[in-house]
Design an enzyme around this catalytic site. Structure first.
Site: not given
Length: 340
Positions: A67-68, A70, A116, A118, A120, A176, A179, A181-182, A217, A246, A317
């Site tokens: 994931a990530g 596409d 990263n 990003m 989400f 998920n 991550s 990043n959230t 994950k 992750n 990835y």
């Protein structure tokens, strides 16, 4: 050719911009008659012995795209032509969101890694659904998350929305909660909220005429005690399995100048830790559930190590970005050689 010619050119440019440029280029080339067949002939290893049955699904081969890459289900068909046995889309949220401010994607060339943050960024689950309606034969995983503005106490509702929207269009789900990043997302990995979240989704799943596998994950930064909790949660909720791992918050041993950027680290520095997590989960659970291994796979040996540690499937990835699509073929050929 990729590492000698193509990668040096791509690496001259901003990583996020070149990602979208590459997407556009692959999509353009794939529309030219003969190019899709060319990609398949170069990278696809078509052999029945590679078929791998896991949690009730038959994967054409055990090497998937994580994931990530596409996020919005834009290029899953074209990417499958590079030899992947399955494509995981997302992370998707109920409502589209821009993610964190740019610049938010960084190459660490000396470390063969990426950082990263990003956040989400995606166009929303319904946009992806419309694209997935056109899917014919690509095995798809749906990675789901919560919107940034949704407080943790309401997070389950976001996951339910994505689950219901995607149910008829993906082959398996990935929850998920790992991550970095959230804001506060990783708090959902704690035993009580995670059990409640997964049980809610599993109850919805069991109410369907035909169930879909649900996987969790997890982060590589969990302690042994937390990993034991994960095993308990998987066995209690009876979800299908785990994706390990992750990105990491660790920066140990990095050489690159921009190593202190905030965000999740992926690539070679994660190789050993993700394999350790796979082995721990496999051994301590007595192989009671399947594991998809991801994190730092940059060579055939990295992939074999994860399979030997207990992974049933693997995903690429960052290794795909640094090593190119030839890596997918090399791994599948090596797996075939082991079966000979």
């Amino acid at each position: 050719m990729y590492k000698l010619l193509i990668r040096p050119i791509l690496f001259w440019f901003d990583p996020e911009e070149v990602h979208y440029f590459t997407f556009s280029l692959i999509r353009f080339l794939s529309k030219i008659p003969g190019f899709s067949s060319l990609f398949k002939s170069l990278y696809l290893v078509n052999d029945k012995r590679l078929e791998t049955e896991v949690f009730g699904l038959k994967f054409p081969n055990p090497v998937g795209l994580a994931a990530g890459f596409d996020k919005n289900a834009v290029l899953y068909k074209e990417l499958s032509n590079f030899g992947f046995g399955f494509i995981e889309i997302g992370t998707l949220t109920p409502v589209g969101q821009e993610g964190n401010p740019k610049k938010r994607l960084f190459r660490l060339k000396e470390d063969s890694a990426i950082i990263n943050r990003m956040g989400f960024n995606n166009e929303g689950v319904q946009v992806a659904v419309e694209r997935l309606k056109k899917n014919k034969n690509v095995l798809i995983g749906g990675n789901i998350g919560k919107n940034k503005v949704t407080p943790n106490e309401n997070a389950t509702q976001d996951y339910e929305i994505c689950f219901e929207a995607l149910f008829d269009f993906v082959d398996y789900f990935v929850v998920n909660v790992s991550s970095p990043n959230t804001p506060n997302l990783r708090e959902l990995q704690d035993k009580k909220p995670l059990t409640e979240l997964l049980q809610t989704l599993q109850n919805k799943n069991l109410a369907k005429p035909k169930q879909k596998p649900i996987l969790l994950k997890i982060a590589p930064d969990l302690t042994d005690s937390q990993l034991l909790d994960i095993i308990d949660i998987v066995n209690e909720t009876k979800i299908a399995g785990v994706i390990a791992t992750n990105t990491t918050l660790s920066r140990e041993g990095l050489q690159s100048e921009n190593k202190s950027e905030m965000g999740g680290l992926s690539g070679k520095p994660l190789t050993n830790r993700s394999t350790e997590v796979i082995r721990f989960l496999s051994e301590k659970s007595n192989k009671s559930f399947p594991i998809i291994g991801v994190g730092g796979i940059h060579s055939v040996q990295d992939a074999i190590d994860k399979l030997d540690a207990g992974a049933s499937l693997i995903q690429l990835y960052t290794g795909f970005i640094y090593e190119g699509p030839k890596l997918v073929k090399e791994i599948n050929k090596a797996i075939l050689k082991r079966k000979a």
